[in-house]
Design a protein around this motif. Structure first.
Motif, mmCIF file in Angstrom:
data_model
loop_
_atom_site.group_PDB
_atom_site.id
_atom_site.type_symbol
_atom_site.label_atom_id
_atom_site.label_comp_id
_atom_site.label_asym_id
_atom_site.label_seq_id
_atom_site.Cartn_x
_atom_site.Cartn_y
_atom_site.Cartn_z
ATOM 1 N N ALA A 1 0.813 -1.215 0.000
ATOM 2 C CA ALA A 1 0.000 0.000 0.000
ATOM 3 C C ALA A 1 0.846 1.264 0.000
ATOM 4 O O ALA A 1 0.472 2.269 -0.602
ATOM 5 N N ASP A 2 1.979 1.244 0.655
ATOM 6 C CA ASP A 2 2.834 2.426 0.675
ATOM 7 C C ASP A 2 3.297 2.813 -0.714
ATOM 8 O O ASP A 2 3.543 3.982 -0.991
ATOM 9 N N ALA A 3 3.431 1.840 -1.587
ATOM 10 C CA ALA A 3 3.918 2.121 -2.933
ATOM 11 C C ALA A 3 2.964 3.020 -3.695
ATOM 12 O O ALA A 3 3.372 3.744 -4.608
ATOM 13 N N ALA A 4 1.689 3.004 -3.327
ATOM 14 C CA ALA A 4 0.719 3.838 -4.028
ATOM 15 C C ALA A 4 1.005 5.317 -3.824
ATOM 16 O O ALA A 4 0.669 6.139 -4.670
ATOM 17 N N PHE A 5 1.625 5.666 -2.715
ATOM 18 C CA PHE A 5 1.856 7.072 -2.388
ATOM 19 C C PHE A 5 3.322 7.454 -2.471
ATOM 20 O O PHE A 5 3.691 8.579 -2.168
ATOM 21 N N ALA A 6 4.130 6.530 -2.862
ATOM 22 C CA ALA A 6 5.554 6.822 -2.986
ATOM 23 C C ALA A 6 5.812 7.606 -4.267
ATOM 24 O O ALA A 6 5.049 7.521 -5.230
ATOM 25 N N ALA A 7 6.850 8.368 -4.262
ATOM 26 C CA ALA A 7 7.244 9.058 -5.494
ATOM 27 C C ALA A 7 7.582 8.021 -6.549
ATOM 28 O O ALA A 7 8.213 7.004 -6.252
ATOM 29 N N PRO A 8 7.134 8.271 -7.777
ATOM 30 C CA PRO A 8 7.435 7.289 -8.823
ATOM 31 C C PRO A 8 8.930 7.064 -8.947
ATOM 32 O O PRO A 8 9.712 8.005 -9.006
ATOM 33 N N GLY A 9 9.304 5.847 -8.967
ATOM 34 C CA GLY A 9 10.714 5.516 -9.087
ATOM 35 C C GLY A 9 11.007 4.882 -10.422
ATOM 36 O O GLY A 9 10.111 4.644 -11.232
ATOM 37 N N ARG B 1 -6.082 -5.418 1.763
ATOM 38 C CA ARG B 1 -5.059 -6.461 1.729
ATOM 39 C C ARG B 1 -4.958 -6.951 0.295
ATOM 40 O O ARG B 1 -5.804 -6.620 -0.548
ATOM 41 N N THR B 2 -3.963 -7.732 0.028
ATOM 42 C CA THR B 2 -3.831 -8.279 -1.316
ATOM 43 C C THR B 2 -5.003 -9.201 -1.608
ATOM 44 O O THR B 2 -5.350 -10.064 -0.802
ATOM 45 N N THR B 3 -5.644 -8.999 -2.751
ATOM 46 C CA THR B 3 -6.828 -9.773 -3.082
ATOM 47 C C THR B 3 -6.849 -10.035 -4.586
ATOM 48 O O THR B 3 -5.819 -9.917 -5.249
ATOM 49 N N THR B 4 -8.000 -10.418 -5.083
ATOM 50 C CA THR B 4 -8.118 -10.726 -6.509
ATOM 51 C C THR B 4 -9.015 -9.701 -7.184
ATOM 52 O O THR B 4 -9.719 -8.920 -6.539
ATOM 53 N N ALA B 5 -9.052 -9.768 -8.491
ATOM 54 C CA ALA B 5 -9.876 -8.835 -9.259
ATOM 55 C C ALA B 5 -11.357 -9.013 -8.970
ATOM 56 O O ALA B 5 -12.154 -8.100 -9.233
ATOM 57 N N ASP B 6 -11.753 -10.151 -8.427
ATOM 58 C CA ASP B 6 -13.162 -10.366 -8.102
ATOM 59 C C ASP B 6 -13.651 -9.389 -7.035
ATOM 60 O O ASP B 6 -14.866 -9.168 -6.911
ATOM 61 N N ALA B 7 -12.729 -8.835 -6.252
ATOM 62 C CA ALA B 7 -13.115 -7.910 -5.175
ATOM 63 C C ALA B 7 -13.403 -6.508 -5.685
ATOM 64 O O ALA B 7 -13.917 -5.665 -4.951
ATOM 65 N N ILE C 1 -8.086 2.978 -1.759
ATOM 66 C CA ILE C 1 -7.033 3.325 -0.809
ATOM 67 C C ILE C 1 -7.132 4.794 -0.410
ATOM 68 O O ILE C 1 -7.416 5.662 -1.237
ATOM 69 N N VAL C 2 -6.939 5.060 0.861
ATOM 70 C CA VAL C 2 -6.919 6.428 1.374
ATOM 71 C C VAL C 2 -5.693 6.607 2.257
ATOM 72 O O VAL C 2 -5.214 5.672 2.894
ATOM 73 N N ASN C 3 -5.215 7.816 2.266
ATOM 74 C CA ASN C 3 -4.049 8.192 3.061
ATOM 75 C C ASN C 3 -4.388 9.509 3.728
ATOM 76 O O ASN C 3 -4.324 10.560 3.098
ATOM 77 N N LEU C 4 -4.816 9.457 4.958
ATOM 78 C CA LEU C 4 -5.401 10.617 5.624
ATOM 79 C C LEU C 4 -4.521 11.108 6.763
ATOM 80 O O LEU C 4 -3.984 10.308 7.530
ATOM 81 N N PHE C 5 -4.417 12.421 6.860
ATOM 82 C CA PHE C 5 -3.759 13.026 8.012
ATOM 83 C C PHE C 5 -4.866 13.546 8.927
ATOM 84 O O PHE C 5 -5.664 14.391 8.530
ATOM 85 N N CYS C 6 -4.927 12.995 10.130
ATOM 86 C CA CYS C 6 -6.098 13.170 10.993
ATOM 87 C C CYS C 6 -5.670 13.547 12.412
ATOM 88 O O CYS C 6 -4.493 13.524 12.766
ATOM 89 N N THR C 7 -6.681 13.847 13.187
ATOM 90 C CA THR C 7 -6.531 13.952 14.637
ATOM 91 C C THR C 7 -7.442 12.908 15.268
ATOM 92 O O THR C 7 -8.596 12.763 14.863
ATOM 93 N N VAL C 8 -6.925 12.182 16.234
ATOM 94 C CA VAL C 8 -7.724 11.177 16.926
ATOM 95 C C VAL C 8 -8.686 11.883 17.875
ATOM 96 O O VAL C 8 -8.277 12.610 18.771
ATOM 97 N N ARG C 9 -9.996 11.679 17.658
ATOM 98 C CA ARG C 9 -11.007 12.329 18.492
ATOM 99 C C ARG C 9 -11.691 11.355 19.446
ATOM 100 O O ARG C 9 -12.342 11.783 20.406
ATOM 101 N N GLY C 10 -11.586 10.091 19.182
ATOM 102 C CA GLY C 10 -12.208 9.109 20.067
ATOM 103 C C GLY C 10 -11.654 7.727 19.789
ATOM 104 O O GLY C 10 -11.229 7.428 18.669
#
Length: 210
Positions: free
Chosen positions: A40-48, A97-103, A131-140
């Motif tokens: 999942a981290d690769a989705a937000f990494a700078a293209p290499g 998680r890693t899954t198949t195209a059926d998902a 996939i989401v990559n959020l910068f948040c504050t924990v409220r509860g």
């Protein structure tokens, strides 16, 4: 390239992201790891650089799946563009998680990494669905969820704790399933998969103190 998902629209988790483009002259369908990492981290990494010397660069696309015709996904991009994403037997699919195209479902959002094909499609080597990559504050903090505030408007987001999947990282440390060190008021980065049905997020990883 920003790693942040801005709020807005019905979901509040509007997908705004890169299009890093480069054309490939050939019609090669690459192996799943030829263009880089698959987690999942690769989705937000700078293209290499591609791991395959025959491929100069990868192409990225993002948007919402509007239709599926066999192995081709029709995708409406965030900026009015449209993509045809060709699934292959080498395509890696991540949906929490890693899954198949059926998902993959119509209505899901995706990031796709692949190779431009002569027919105008993108042959995908990796898809990250919702996939989401959020910068948040924990409220509860509850047993099965975190209540989060996201973005300038403190948009409320429910982050679901998924048994045997959700992990945490504290102060840059290694990943652990122990969430007991989370505290209300902490700033957190949440990587996970959006649930379109109720606008919540299944948490893959929460990082604090980084």
């Amino acid at each position: 390239m920003s790693n942040r998902q801005d709020s807005g629209g019905r979901s509040g988790l509007d997908r705004r992201r890169f299009l890093t483009t480069a054309a490939l002259g050939g019609a090669t369908i690459v192996g799943a790891s030829a263009l880089g990492g698959l987690d999942a981290d690769a989705a937000f990494a700078a293209p290499g650089p591609s791991l395959d010397p025959a491929i100069t660069a990868s192409t990225f696309a993002e948007g919402r799946i509007t239709a599926r015709n066999g192995s081709v996904l029709e995708v409406a991009g965030s900026y009015g563009d449209r993509h045809l994403i060709q699934l292959t037997n080498a395509t890696s699919v991540w949906k929490l998680r890693t899954t198949t195209a059926d998902a993959i479902e119509v209505g899901d959002g995706l990031y796709a990494r692949g190779v431009d094909m002569p027919d105008g499609t993108i042959a995908a080597d990796a898809l990250w669905v919702n996939i989401v990559n959020l910068f948040c504050t924990v409220r509860g903090i509850a047993k099965d969820r975190l209540h989060l505030a996201h973005g300038d408007g403190n948009h409320a987001v429910v982050g679901r704790i998924v048994p045997e999947t959700t992990t945490a990282s504290y102060l840059g440390g290694s990943l652990t399933p122990d969430l007991s060190r989370l505290r209300i008021g902490q700033s957190a980065q949440v990587l996970g998969a959006w649930r379109p049905a109720d606008d919540s997020v299944d948490i893959a990883r929460v990082t604090v103190g980084h």
